[in-house]
Design a protein around this motif. Structure first.
Motif, short mmCIF file in Angstrom:
data_model
loop_
_atom_site.label_atom_id
_atom_site.label_comp_id
_atom_site.label_asym_id
_atom_site.label_seq_id
_atom_site.Cartn_x
_atom_site.Cartn_y
_atom_site.Cartn_z
N ARG A 111 -68.72 -10.79 -12.26
CA ARG A 111 -68.93 -12.23 -12.27
C ARG A 111 -70.20 -12.50 -13.07
NH1 ARG A 111 -67.68 -12.50 -5.79
NH2 ARG A 111 -65.40 -12.28 -5.99
N ASN A 116 -70.91 -19.10 -10.00
CA ASN A 116 -69.74 -18.38 -9.51
C ASN A 116 -68.50 -19.24 -9.76
OD1 ASN A 116 -67.73 -17.07 -7.93
ND2 ASN A 116 -69.31 -16.26 -6.58
N THR A 117 -67.47 -18.62 -10.34
CA THR A 117 -66.26 -19.39 -10.68
C THR A 117 -65.52 -19.90 -9.44
OG1 THR A 117 -65.02 -17.32 -10.83
CG2 THR A 117 -65.92 -18.22 -12.88
N LYS A 118 -65.89 -19.41 -8.26
CA LYS A 118 -65.31 -19.97 -7.03
C LYS A 118 -65.86 -21.36 -6.73
CE LYS A 118 -64.31 -15.56 -4.74
NZ LYS A 118 -64.54 -14.73 -3.54
N ASP A 119 -67.02 -21.68 -7.34
CA ASP A 119 -67.67 -22.98 -7.12
C ASP A 119 -67.35 -23.91 -8.29
OD1 ASP A 119 -68.81 -21.78 -4.88
OD2 ASP A 119 -70.57 -21.12 -6.04
N ARG A 130 -65.45 -14.68 -14.97
CA ARG A 130 -65.19 -13.50 -14.16
C ARG A 130 -64.19 -12.63 -14.90
NH1 ARG A 130 -60.44 -13.94 -10.85
NH2 ARG A 130 -59.43 -15.97 -11.11
N LYS A 177 -64.78 -20.58 -16.86
CA LYS A 177 -64.71 -21.86 -16.14
C LYS A 177 -65.88 -22.75 -16.55
CE LYS A 177 -64.15 -23.81 -11.50
NZ LYS A 177 -64.05 -23.51 -10.05
N GLN A 182 -60.80 -23.85 -15.07
CA GLN A 182 -60.78 -22.40 -15.34
C GLN A 182 -59.56 -22.05 -16.20
OE1 GLN A 182 -61.84 -19.11 -12.37
NE2 GLN A 182 -59.60 -19.04 -12.33
#
Length: 478
Positions: A111, A116-119, A130, A177, A182
């Motif tokens: 990552r 963070n691409t989750k956010d 990522r 992203k 993304q």
């Protein structure tokens, strides 16, 4: 992509693990090969002659950090530190005690970027990425601790420094992203020319048991690819930020190795001197097949008649190098018949001095010289002449004796105490089996509390011959 790499790794691992059983055969008495085991013998090498294991399986997990790229995991003016995950499994083959090969499969996700691409993207300019990757590689394994280890150090050791380097094929999907969402930027398939990569690093191993090793490892992976970090094609705006053309990352892992086979030691932990000790024992067991005395040994005292100065030595008498029966106190009565071995006396009083109060009783008589291999209670063939002399000496004596066992300073106090008791009992049983009355002997174990060379604490402070002298059994008059 992931399935194809995992299938190849499994297909290669199964036959390797199966062949590992070939190295589990117990030695049948033939000498090990020079190159493979350190013995001075050069007889043909077979799996049956191996005395160590040389296969293992390793697994581990860790954290990859992109270090050299346009988008990095390590904070460098482009956001915060971002941590991915990784795991590996490998089949390991030791070629020598200092070099081996690994077939390794890695899987993980890095990552990198501003977030963070989750956010969600924090602003319109922030970019996160990522990369999911799978890799299959061949690694060379150099055991620096064995390579630089002093060969006269017979002590067990539990820490070892390893160095790794190798090449392989890496497949990955890189996602990017931003505020727009993304998207998949790059996908690389395995087993292509541009999917080749390199990795190198070091690991510190700790031997938990003869089956399990723990290892902390730090590897540096060179992808050779400028698109691994998710920056897009090489002419994109992101990939123009840095001049390097290879996105590289660190991979810090913690894992364990499971050693396969039935032998006590693994080749990567093997002491080359063990094979020398083994060869000496084999020669001692086969000495009866070697014709040394052309004229024979008429009195069976161990000294050939060619240079024996006393051809009629009484059976059971200890002799010097010239075949003459020993007379320690030089009183004319050989030790076999002398009731006071260390105190001179007339022949008519069985070698003991006479006084107004009667014959002097010898209170301190010691017989020494029975030594043992490291971590062993087995009576060596070289000890049997001493024990046979002890049988005659004790039978001719009116007293009783303590059979005292001792160890060197390796191992715990509790373990050494039990080992010394086994040594003393083995010697006691041997003497009883060969004619000594049970009531004359008492077996005592003193562990490491009765060192012949007290300065050997710890054992690494002394040469091996002193440590071997501490691993002994001796007799003491009660």
């Amino acid at each position: 992509m992931k399935l194809s790499l995992a299938t190849v790794a499994l297909a290669l691992a199964i036959p390797s693990a199966s062949f590992a059983q070939d190295s589990t055969a117990v030695s049948s008495g033939t000498y090990p090969n020079t190159f493979s085991s350190g013995s001075a013998n050069v007889s043909p090498f077979t799996n049956q002659s191996k005395r160590f294991n040389d296969w293992s399986i390793s697994v581990g997990a860790g954290v990859p950090l992109v270090q050299s790229a346009d988008l990095t995991s390590i904070k460098n003016g482009n956001g915060k530190n971002l941590f991915g995950y990784s795991a590996y499994v490998s089949v390991d083959k030791a070629i020598t005690h200092a070099f081996g090969l690994k077939l390794q499969y890695d899987r993980g996700e890095t990552r990198q970027g501003w977030f963070n691409t989750k956010d969600a993207a924090p602003d319109a300019k922030a970019v996160g990425a990522r990369t999911q990757y799978d890799a299959l590689s061949i690694l060379g394994d150099i055991n620096f601790s064995n390579l630089l280890r002093r060969v006269d150090n017979h002590s067990p050791y539990r820490w070892a420094l390893h160095g790794y380097a190798g090449i392989g094929t890496i497949a990955y999907r890189a996602y990017q992203k931003d505020a727009k969402g993304q998207r998949l930027m790059t996908e690389i398939k395995p087993f292509k020319l541009h999917s080749m990569f390199m990795q190198a690093g070091a690991g510190l191993k700790y031997k938990v048991s003869r089956r399990i090793d723990l290892e902390g490892r730090l590897m540096y992976v060179v992808t050779g690819d400028d698109e691994f970090d998710g920056g897009g094609d090489k002419y994109s705006a992101i990939n123009k930020r840095e001049e390097q053309v290879s996105d590289n990352f660190f991979n810090a892992t913690l894992g364990l190795s499971i050693k396969l086979g039935k032998h006590e030691s693994h080749l990567m932990w093997h002491d080359p001197l063990q094979e020398i000790y083994y060869k000496l024992d084999v020669l001692a067991n086969k000495n009866q097949d070697i014709e040394v005395c052309k004229k024979g040994d008429a009195d069976n005292d161990g000294v050939c008649d060619d240079w024996d100065r006393q051809l009629d030595t009484p059976a059971g008498a200890r002799v010097d190098g010239a075949g003459v029966a020993l007379d320690t106190d030089l009183d004319g009565v050989i030790d076999l018949y002398d009731k006071c071995v260390t105190v001179p006396g007339p022949v008519e009083n069985n070698g003991c001095p006479t006084t107004t109060t009667g014959p002097v009783v010898e209170t301190e008589t010691k017989l020494e010289g029975i030594e043992f291999d490291l971590n062993s209670d087995r009576i060596l063939p070289s000890n049997t002449p001493i024990l046979n002399n002890a049988v005659n000496y004790i039978n001719s004596s009116n007293g009783s004796y303590n059979v005292i066992g001792a160890t060197d300073t390796r191992g715990t106090d509790a373990y050494n105490q039990k080992l010394s008791e086994r040594r003393a009992n083995n010697v006691k049983n041997y003497l009883i089996k060969n004619g000594v009355q049970n009531g004359k002997l008492n077996a005592i174990g003193k562990g490491e509390k009765d060192l012949k060379y007290p300065e050997c604490e710890p054992a690494t402070k002394c040469p091996e011959w002193k440590n071997r002298a501490n691993r002994r059994v001796y007799f003491e008059a009660k």
